[in-house]
Write an enzyme that holds these catalytic residues in place. Structure first.
Site, PDB file in Angstrom:
ATOM      1  N   GLU A 172     -10.588   6.448   4.514  1.00 43.13           N
ATOM      2  CA  GLU A 172      -9.569   5.855   5.380  1.00 43.13           C
ATOM      3  C   GLU A 172      -9.631   6.375   6.797  1.00 43.13           C
ATOM      4  O   GLU A 172     -10.714   6.542   7.362  1.00 43.13           O
ATOM      5  CB  GLU A 172      -8.182   6.042   4.742  1.00 43.13           C
ATOM      6  CG  GLU A 172      -8.165   5.460   3.332  1.00 43.13           C
ATOM      7  CD  GLU A 172      -6.785   5.322   2.743  1.00 43.13           C
ATOM      8  OE1 GLU A 172      -5.868   4.955   3.499  1.00 43.13           O
ATOM      9  OE2 GLU A 172      -6.648   5.551   1.536  1.00 43.13           O
TER      10      GLU A 172
ATOM     11  N   ASP B 105       0.861  -1.171   0.000  1.00 43.28           N
ATOM     12  CA  ASP B 105       0.000   0.000   0.000  1.00 43.28           C
ATOM     13  C   ASP B 105       0.907   1.234   0.000  1.00 43.28           C
ATOM     14  O   ASP B 105       2.134   1.133   0.143  1.00 43.28           O
ATOM     15  CB  ASP B 105      -0.930  -0.018   1.224  1.00 43.28           C
ATOM     16  CG  ASP B 105      -2.225   0.731   0.938  1.00 43.28           C
ATOM     17  OD1 ASP B 105      -2.191   1.685   0.137  1.00 43.28           O
ATOM     18  OD2 ASP B 105      -3.268   0.368   1.513  1.00 43.28           O
TER      19      ASP B 105
END
Ligand code: FAD
Ligand code: FES
Ligand code: FES
Length: 1910
Positions: free
Chosen positions: A1778, A1573
């Site tokens: 997020e 990521d």
């Protein structure tokens, strides 16, 4: 009495009392004697133009020794009592020419002639020494020389004109073992007539020349000391000392006179060729007088060489030892040392160069010595004398000491016998468990790789290995007892022993595994210093050498080389064979019979250059067409031909030199001259426009070097140092319209017809320096009345005259420019010669004194520039059968600072490019004005490059289609019709188009197809050597220019001719002479008058023959001949009637009588014609073709040409001998351009290749292998458009340069078939092929993904970056269009494609939304429309706690639903075919994208739903809840998987090797790549990036294949590289990662279609996709409440009502509807994209009579004050993503609750919750009439109204549990205490009502769409 310097030159005595000790022999000969034979070509010992024979005499033995030397390095004082012979000394026009001269003439071996005297002297030296040997007397007329020696005789001499073959023929003609029939075209016998006998040759007799005159012998004898032998003690008066012992030397050094002096110890002085001396020494000490330094001694331990022993002498001795009774091992070692030394420099350098001088240079000045390396491996020691002591040191220790001072003397070098050195230090360290079965063997081998394969160039790397091995019984392995591994020249301070590797190897068996270990260690040892050119190549060479050494000994390495023998004793010999020579494969040949000749060439290392020339002669126009020898060639050979610098300097002559700017762009503030210790002669520096001058050329050059220029760059832009810079700053030269080439056909149509396209392929071409042997030179002499005479070595005297006149401000008739002959031009003596002539003239004019200039080589290189470098980009469309339908080429030409003749480039390039039928051809060619030196025309300007581009395209297409390049060539060869189309007006008539027939003829005569087969077989049998063959056609468009010619007949019948052209070596004078003799001879129809010898062509004189133009374009001979022919015709007409009347009176008359009578009768006997070509015939085509076969050593890159066949249709040759020479010379010049000439420039664009032999390597004779075969055919066109002699004749010199192309094509074609580029190969084969070619840097680059913000084409290229991504909100520009995206992606892609291997990058982007297969397909299309092939979707997280900010990216809390939803993957990627291998990535085509399942694994299960937190769960839980969807994804062929930020039970997933490698890759057998990521590895440490190296190590070791870095890529790359180099991360891990990445790229088809186009742009935001989205919205809505009681449904709402209220923060906010990941990473509020808000959707759905009141946050007045039929309240969460979306209370954000209360408390209402997850809603449920959960419906608000108003029914069910309060969390279906507000799976339904509005009533949207980053 003062001692004097006495010596002889060509038998003449010279005695000098006073000499500047720094004077070289060459300087003296050229300025103080009448001999001009030795020429100055380089002044560095690198070219051989200055070679003379030096003879010494020993008065006691009475022996005369003779050897060649370079007079440019030899100091005059060092030849005291010696005799010098120059080429004039061999013979001359007065005494008769020497047979060598005559044979040079007869074999057509001299063109410009500048190299020829040096060549003659090298050959003479070789013959003289061969004849002195005790070999048997050869047959009369021959020398004792062997053909091998003869061929090597001129090994160190450079020739830029001839291609060497005829010169080699001359040399070989002296060898008795040569078959004279094999020699090339000559004037001594007719080829094929079997009369090639030695008696036809000028007779050789070695007794004829006396090289040491008797008087000198007597003088030497008389000056002999009575007791002592003859003593030459130097010339103290000249500051030249010659001590006779070490003691005497130190007495001198310690004397007062020496203490303060700048002293130089000298032996051969060849070191000054390497380290050019700017400084002059006060005193010189010649060490050759010290006997101790010249002694060679053999003792029991080895051989000692005095330090002053020359390399030649050492070779001789080592070879002699070889013949004596030495042990075979010693013989082996000594002979190999000698062989290696044979490759050091050239014979004429080795004859002077001492071993000691070499080692001192290596020790003191880091010289890349060969001698040091080989002696180091041999275990040598040296003896050193310092001021205080004498030391004996191992050579290794000597080299490691600090640089020795100039008073330390190297005394001797001891080379031990290898057996003693090996055995004494033998060190098997106890790990051998048995006794050897046989005697130990000594292996010794040396290697060097250099730009010229067989020596005469400084090595890139040299090495020598000495090993002591034994064979053992038990294993049968060879075991290493002791080993020396020496490496040098690779860019270190000095040669080194690879001690670590040696220690590792000692005691080990020779196995592949051991070798691998050794190689790893070697890699760490051989690290070139910073800034060493080609450092990677050098490091890999060192490894290749080690490998080569061991490879034949390895049992366990499969070695398919057919010549390798495995026995120990033969191993070394085999290696030797493979070192430089090609060994064979005869046993495996399918066509043995056919190939016997070729095999012989290939296998026989002694095979001599052989060639065949086929010429069709035409007798019709005798003597035109006869292969007569070149005019004046004997004069050229003897050195009597006068070039500009040979004209004696007039009285008071000054010498000029240029001070060149070292800055690319600067003002000059001032110029000062540095003070120097050297005595300065007066000189003048006139000013910025002028030049410094001295009394000799050397002084002027030295003065120039002392110039200290102060620069100033104030107010100046930075210089333009690349074509890209020029484009950025729009810095171009304009091409006048009449020089602009025309496009052909319709490109877009051609592209549309193509089945395949290659877009934006890149080719780059560098520059080439002219390297004429005579540098730029001029002599200017002022004359009366402001006139000036300038002798210039120029191809364009008229231009020089014009420029000088303008510069001096005088009329042109005051300027006379004379050019007699030019020592090579190749275009460089065109406009680039004018500055030199003008500078000389200016200085002479100002100073009123003659001034001359002869540029030194470095200044010449800097000033003259060279061939145009360029960057080319092409796109080509073609059919599947190889037929090309369209070609577009963009070319950026670097023209340098001034335009010069660069405007001709576009025309020339396109003309050559048109040689194939491209269907349609278009181009954009720009001439970039940069701050490099001006580039000018060089042989075939533009045509070479154009032809190269054409071949690049053909090869590229062939490789794309996996076809044989030759069939693609044939397919695209012109028909006559297409030829007419492409070469309008020049194509000629159909029968003139001979190219196809020529190609077929050549293919057949050269056995092209058979050889192709043989090569394929060879390549399959040989791993380390590959061969290639290529056939290349050439079309050259000739354009003629007007030219004058003047013919005058003098009273005695002699004829003088003037032409506009200049004799530059191309044979112009010879051809003009032939034409004059023919044309005037026509007076006698029977040809009885032989006028040839009466004709003289005289020098060009701008005041005698005007409009001379310039000599260029390969048409000067043709045009000059035509002008002369026309003049002759006029004269013939004038004489015809007189002749007739005389014959009538006195019968037949002779030429002399006729001319005598003509004079008497005042006939005008002079005629000048200015020939102007007719428009119709001004341009025509010439054709040629060539085949070359090359062999590449894939370990070292060494390349040799095995055979070349050239054919050329030149119409009727005026002189085939001259034309053959031009063809061959041009071909070799082309070899130089493509294979070895490297034009180096520093960062300021200044040419740096100052040292010829070190940096600029033009081909030398031995560049070709011994086994080269070379055939040339001159093909005479039978059909002529005009039957005029002189038309269509001989214009070969430019043309043939094109033929060189074939070499490089063979190189990259057959020999290097790039499997990975072939889409027909299986992907695994492609991956392997590509990975085998990749370096570590290229591999690590592939593993790197960077953000677009930091990406650029340059970064992609420099770091080999594998992938780019757009982070959230990262866009090319706000509101970017699809084209913006495509262009941006393509720009990066072009950077990637321009890398060596052209591996495309993959661009990735988030595509968050989408839930099923159809949506996946639509998403793929929309993403592809923006040029992006990779999405970071789907998110298959199983969100177990809605407090998590990414919960809305998750499909469900239930893994079953998530598993079902992986159906989006086939939507994105395409459906996996039946029986597709599980785990292997699958992407079905250009309309699909690679998907990414994320985030592996457990991301939805983190504690308290905190983003990136810890998932606390046992393994079974993890595998049953979070893992199943991964298995589904893998089965569906997902291409990539992204690792989660989160941890599992405390272990960061980014470091979890067990789950990433163990489970995902090994258990689930996922074969795509794993990506991290965003900065995912940084977060492996608790403080992100705290220990980045550790993060890299942990991440990559865990199994991450590609790292989303995304910014600091250099840190990542450096860290990973160093971890791999240190073996912390094994290479196998890197290979695993790269293999996976490449698999995905190959699968997507990126290699075939790397660049995006706009073909899918209409997919973007198209109606079908919006309808699909709308459908998705309505199906995903979940109806939670409908009416206050079960039977009282509130929904659907009526469309017709009096007045309705729309309220709420989310009712009219598109940004809120869409949520995060929309346009911006965190999303945004308002009208951020195109779409329909709920308010708009309601308005368009209701009946027009219904009044709609919208109030975002209505107060009670509005609510109560209106009579609303119902209200629609839309509230929910603001956008987030997020971590920012993590929410521990999940309350409905304000003012949602108050709006609900205000509105729903009064009006009947439906509340729509826009959110990504359940929120706290329980308190408001009773208040509302209906409640709808709308999961971030995105842009399609109508999806909601579709169901609100009953067009469709509600069907959606909850995919997650709706909790009552957050304290219940986490709570998921199946939990024990499950008590939800609405359970998982809940959802009320409604039925559609009738009468819904047609979709046509939908809101009309803007048609244009733009795209955010997500
Ligand atoms: C064109 C060319 C190509 C070359 N190619 C190669 C090559 O491929 N490989 C290679 O190895 N070499 C090469 N060389 C280098 C060549 O071998 C050396 O120039 C030569 O060996 C030096 O010997 P010399 O007698 O001419 O030394 P000099 O030029 O006379 O001296 C060189 C230096 O050594 C000092 N010196 C000489 N002898 C002693 C001594 N006994 N004690 C103390 N100081 C001393 C001198 O003072 C001077 O500083 C090349 C040279 C040239 C010019
Ligand atoms: S000039 Fe002496 S070798 Fe070139
Ligand atoms: S003939 Fe050799 S350089 Fe010109």
């Amino acid at each position: 009495m003062a001692r004097k310097l006495v010596f002889a030159v060509n038998g003449e005595r010279f005695e000098l009392a006073e000499v500047d000790p720094s004077t070289t022999l060459l300087e003296f000969l050229r300025t103080q004697t009448r001999f001009r034979g030795p020429k100055l070509g380089c002044g560095e010992g690198g070219c051989g133009a200055c070679v003379v024979l030096l003879s010494t005499y020993h008065p006691v033995s009475e022996q005369v020794k003779e050897f060649s030397i370079s007079s440019c390095l030899t100091l005059l004082c060092s030849i005291n009592f010696c005799s010098v012979t120059t080429s004039e000394g061999l013979g001359n026009s007065e005494d008769g020419f020497h047979p060598i001269h005559q044979r040079f003439a007869g074999f057509h071996a001299s063109q410009c002639g500048f190299c020829t005297p040096g060549m003659c002297m090298s050959l003479f030296s070789a013959l003289t020494n061969a004849d002195k040997t005790s070999r048997p007397e050869p047959p009369g007329g021959f020398s004792k020389i062997t053909k091998t020696e003869a061929e090597k005789a001129i090994a160190g001499n450079l020739c830029r004109c001839t291609g060497y073959r005829p010169i080699v023929d001359v040399c070989k003609s002296f060898a008795a073992d040569v078959d004279l029939e094999d020699l090339g075209l000559n004037t001594f016998w007719k080829k094929g007539n079997k009369d090639a006998t030695v008696c036809r040759l000028p007779c050789h007799s070695h007794k004829r020349i006396c090289t040491f005159p008797e008087f000198l012998k007597s003088e030497i004898k008389s000056s002999m000391d009575i007791l002592d032998n003859f003593k030459n003690t130097g010339l103290p008066e000249c500051q030249w000392y010659r001590p006779t012992s070490i003691e005497e030397l130190y007495e001198l050094l310690n004397s007062d006179a020496f203490l303060e002096s700048h002293v130089k110890l000298v032996v051969g002085n060849t070191g000054s060729g390497v380290y050019k001396e700017n400084d002059v020494y006060d005193k010189y000490i010649d060490l050759k007088g010290i006997p101790e330094l010249s002694v060679i001694r053999r003792d029991s331990g080895g051989v000692s060489f005095g330090a002053a022993v020359t390399i030649s002498m050492a070779i001789e001795v080592l070879k002699q030892k070889n013949e004596s009774e030495l042990h075979s091992d010693e013989r082996l070692v000594f002979s190999k040392i000698a062989d290696h030394m044979d490759k050091v420099a050239t014979p004429f350098i080795r004859n002077m160069a001492s071993l000691g001088g070499n080692l001192i240079m290596a020790q003191r000045s880091q010289f890349a010595s060969d001698v040091a390396t080989i002696l180091l491996a041999a275990g040598s020691t040296i003896c050193l004398q310092t001021a205080s002591e004498r030391l004996v040191l191992p050579l290794e220790e000597f080299l490691q000491r600090p640089p020795c001072d100039d008073r330390t003397v190297l005394i001797s070098i001891h080379v031990p016998f290898s057996t003693s050195v090996m055995e004494s230090s033998s060190g098997a360290n106890g790990c051998i468990d048995s006794e050897p079965t046989k005697e130990a063997d000594i292996l010794f081998e040396t290697y060097r790789a250099a730009p010229r394969p067989l020596g005469n160039a400084i090595a890139y790397v040299n090495s020598a290995f000495l090993a002591h091995v034994t064979s053992y019984n038990i294993s049968g392995d060879l075991v290493i007892h002791n080993i020396h591994l020496a490496f040098g020249a690779y860019g270190s301070e000095h040669a080194v022993r690879a001690r670590k590797v040696e220690n590792f190897l000692v005691g080990k068996p020779v196995t592949a595994c051991v070798l691998l270990g050794a190689i790893k260690l070697l890699k760490e040892t051989i690290i070139p210093n910073e800034h060493t050119p080609h450092s990677r190549y050098r490091s890999s060479l060192a490894i290749a050498f080690l490998f080569k050494f061991f490879q034949p000994l390895l049992k366990d390495l499969s070695v398919p080389e057919k010549n390798v023998q495995m026995s120990v004793s033969s191993a070394a010999a085999t290696i030797e064979n493979s070192n430089g020579c090609i060994s064979g494969f005869a046993d495996d040949l399918p066509h043995k019979a056919l190939n016997v000749k070729q095999l012989d060439q290939v296998n026989n290392p002694d095979l001599i250059l052989s060639s065949e020339q086929t010429v069709e002669f035409c007798k019709d126009y005798h003597p035109v067409g006869d292969p007569i020898k070149k005019t004046g060639v004997e004069l050229q050979a003897s050195g009597e031909a006068i070039y500009v610098d040979d004209i004696p300097s007039p009285k008071n002559c000054l010498y000029g030199a240029f001070v060149n700017s070292t800055r690319p762009l600067a003002h000059i503030k001032g110029i000062k001259f540095k003070s120097t210790s050297s005595p300065q002669k007066a000189f003048t520096f006139i000013g910025a426009d002028d030049i410094p001058k001295g009394e000799t050329q050397r002084q002027a050059s030295m003065a120039a070097k002392q110039a200290d220029v102060q620069y100033c760059t104030d107010n100046l832009e930075p210089p333009i140092l690349s074509v890209e810079d020029a484009v950025r700053r729009s810095s171009f030269f304009k091409v006048p319209p009449f020089l602009c080439p025309q496009k052909v056909g319709d490109l877009s149509k051609g592209m549309a017809e193509a089945d395949h396209k290659i877009l934006s392929a890149e080719v780059k071409l560098g520059s080439q320096y002219y390297f004429y042997m005579e540098t730029q030179t001029a002599l200017a002499i002022p004359d009366e009345d402001n006139c000036i005479l300038v002798y210039s070595s120029t191809q364009c005297p008229e231009m020089a005259q014009d420029t000088i006149a303008k510069c001096l401000g005088i009329p042109a008739h005051n300027v006379r420019v004379i050019t007699r002959r030019v020592g090579g031009g190749f275009g460089g003596k065109g406009p680039r010669s004018v500055p030199v002539a003008t500078a000389c003239a200016l200085a002479a004019f100002r100073l009123r004194r003659p001034v001359r200039m002869y540029l030194d080589r470095k200044t010449d290189m800097i000033m003259t520039g060279g061939r145009h470098p360029m960057h080319i980009n092409y796109s080509v469309g073609f059919k599947s059968d190889g037929k090309i339908t369209a070609l577009h080429v963009d070319i950026l030409v670097n023209a340098g600072i001034t335009v010069d003749v660069s405007v001709i480039m576009p025309q020339n390039m396109v003309s050559a490019l048109k040689k194939y039928n491209w269907g349609a051809l278009s181009f954009d060619i720009r001439l970039c004005k940069t701050n490099f030196s001006t580039k000018s025309a060089m042989r075939g300007p533009g045509e070479v490059q154009g032809s190269f581009i054409a071949e690049s395209v053909i090869e590229h297409v062939a490789s794309f289609l996996s076809m044989d390049a030759n069939s693609v060539r044939k397919k695209n060869l012109h028909t006559y019709d297409s030829l007419m189309l492409f070469y309008e007006g020049s194509a000629g008539d159909a029968p003139e188009y001979t190219l196809p027939a020529m190609i077929d003829g050549l293919a057949s005569s050269a056995s092209y197809f058979d050889r192709l087969e043989i090569i394929r077989h060879f390549n399959s049998c040989n791993k380390w050597r590959k061969r290639g063959i290529s056939l290349v056609p050439v079309v050259y468009q000739v354009t003629l220019r007007p030219t004058p010619g003047k013919v005058s007949i003098l009273t005695d019948g002699s004829i003088v001719v003037e032409v506009g052209g200049i004799e530059i070596g191309q044979g112009l004078w010879t051809k003009v002479k032939q034409m004059t003799a023919f044309a005037l001879g026509q007076l006698w129809g029977d040809g009885s008058q032989n006028l040839l010898d009466r004709v003289r062509i005289i020098q060009a004189d701008t005041l005698s023959l005007v409009q001379g133009g310039f000599t260029a374009g390969s048409t000067t001979s043709e045009a000059s001949c035509e002008a002369v022919r026309l003049s002759c015709n006029v004269l013939v007409d004038r004489l015809k009637s007189l002749k007739q009347s005389l014959e009538d009176k006195i019968g037949s008359i002779s030429w002399d009588t006729l001319i005598f009578q003509a004079n008497m009768q005042s006939v005008n006997l002079s005629e000048r014609t200015y020939w102007v070509p007719e428009d119709a015939s001004i341009s025509y085509l010439n054709f040629g073709a060539a085949i070359s076969e090359v062999e590449v050593d894939v370990l070292t890159g060494a390349t040799i040409i095995l055979r070349t066949d050239l054919t050329y249709d030149c119409g009727q040759s005026l002189n085939p001998a001259v034309d053959l020479g031009q063809i061959e010379g041009a071909f070799v010049q082309g070899i130089g351009f493509f294979m070895c000439e490297e034009y180096l420039e520093n960062s300021d664009g200044l040419a740096t290749s100052g040292l010829l032999f070190m940096c600029y390597n033009l081909p030398v004779r031995n560049f070709f292998s011994h086994s080269e075969a070379w055939t040339v055919q001159i093909f005479q066109k039978k059909y002529l458009r005009q039957s005029v002699v002189g038309r269509r004749m001989a214009r070969s010199q430019k043309f043939c340069l094109h033929l060189l192309l074939l070499i490089c094509w063979a190189y990259i074609g057959e020999a290097d078939y790039m499997k990975y580029k072939d889409p027909k190969q299986p992907i695994n084969v492609r991956i392997k092929d590509l990975m085998d070619r990749m370096t570590l840097a290229e591999k690590i680059g592939q593993m790197t993904q960077i953000e677009r913000e930091v990406a650029s084409a340059q970064v992609m290229k420099n770091y080999f970056i594998g992938s780019v991504l757009s982070g959230g909100g990262s866009v090319p520009r706000p509101q970017a269009s699809a084209a913006d995206w495509v262009n941006m992606v393509n720009e990066f892609q072009k950077g990637s494609l321009s890398t060596r291997l052209g591996i495309p990058m993959i661009y990735g982007i988030d595509a968050v939304h989408g839930h099923n297969n159809r949506i996946g397909a639509a998403t793929a299309l929309e993403v592809r429309a923006t040029g992006i092939p990779y999405v970071f979707a789907p998110c298959i997280a199983v969100c177990r706690d809605p407090r998590w900010g990414r919960c809305y990216e998750s499909y469900s809390e239930d893994h079953n639903i998530v598993q079902q939803m992986t159906e989006i993957i086939p939507g994105l990627q395409g459906d996996v075919p039946a029986k597709y291998r599980k785990g292997v990535p699958y992407v079905s085509g250009k309309e699909k994208v690679a998907a990414c399942a994320k985030h592996y694994v457990g991301d939805g299960g983190t504690h308290n739903g905190i983003n990136e937190n810890n998932t606390i769960l046992n393994r079974a839980g993890l595998l049953s809840i979070h893992m199943p969807a991964y298995l589904n994804s893998i089965i569906k062929g997902v291409s990539t998987i992204m690792v989660s930020y989160s941890s599992w039970n405390g272990v960061k997933m980014h470091a979890n090797r067990d789950l990433v490698t163990g489970y995902l890759k090994n258990t689930l057998r996922f074969r795509g790549f794993v990506i991290s990521d965003w900065q995912g590895i940084d977060r492996i440490t608790s403080s992100p990036g705290a220990n980045y190296t550790y993060s890299v190590q942990a991440g990559i070791s865990a199994g991450i294949d590609m790292v989303m870095v995304p910014y600091n890529y250099s840190e990542f790359i450096n860290d990973l590289t160093s971890l791999v180099k240190k073996n912390v991360i094994p290479l196998s891990r890197i290979d695993d990662a790269v293999g996976r990445i490449l698999r995905v790229k190959f699968t997507i088809g990126l290699f075939e279609n790397p660049l995006a186009d706009l073909s899918l742009v209409d997919q973007l935001g198209k109606k079908e996709h919006r309808d699909l989205a709308r459908e998705a919205v309505r199906k995903s809505l979940v109806l939670l409440k409908n009416g206050k009681s079960t039977n009282d449904s509130f929904l659907p709402l009526p469309r017709k009502a009096a007045k309705i209220l729309i309220a709420g923060s989310h009712a009219n906010n598109l940004g809120y509807q869409c949520g995060g990941w929309t346009i911006e990473w965190q999303g945004d509020s308002g009208n951020i994209t195109v779409g329909t808000t709920i308010l708009d959707a309601v308005r368009s759905s209701i009946d027009p009579s219904t009044e709609v009141v919208y109030s975002e946050n209505p107060d009670s007045n509005i609510v109560k004050g209106n009579d609303f039929s119902y209200a629609i309240v839309v509230v929910g969460e603001p956008p987030y993503t997020e971590t920012a979306g993590d929410n521990l209370n999940l309350e409905l954000p304000d003012p949602g609750p108050s709006i609900i209360q205000t509105v729903c408390g009064t009006i009947k209402c439906v509340v729509i919750i826009i959110s990504g997850r359940p929120v706290v809603i329980e308190p408001y449920v009773p208040l509302v009439d209906a409640l709808v959960a709308a999961w971030l419906p995105g842009s399609e608000g109508q999806g909601l109204t579709d169901v609100l108003f009953g067009d469709y029914g509600f069907t959606g069910k909850l995919s997650r549990t709706w909790f009552k309060s957050v304290d219940q969390l986490p709570m998921n279906v199946g939990d024990k205490h499950y008590d939800p507000l609405f359970p998982f799976g809940f959802g009320l339904t409604t039925k559609p009502t009738s009468g819904r509005l047609s979709s046509a009533a939908a809101i009309v949207r803007k048609q244009t769409s733009w795209v955010g980053s997500n």
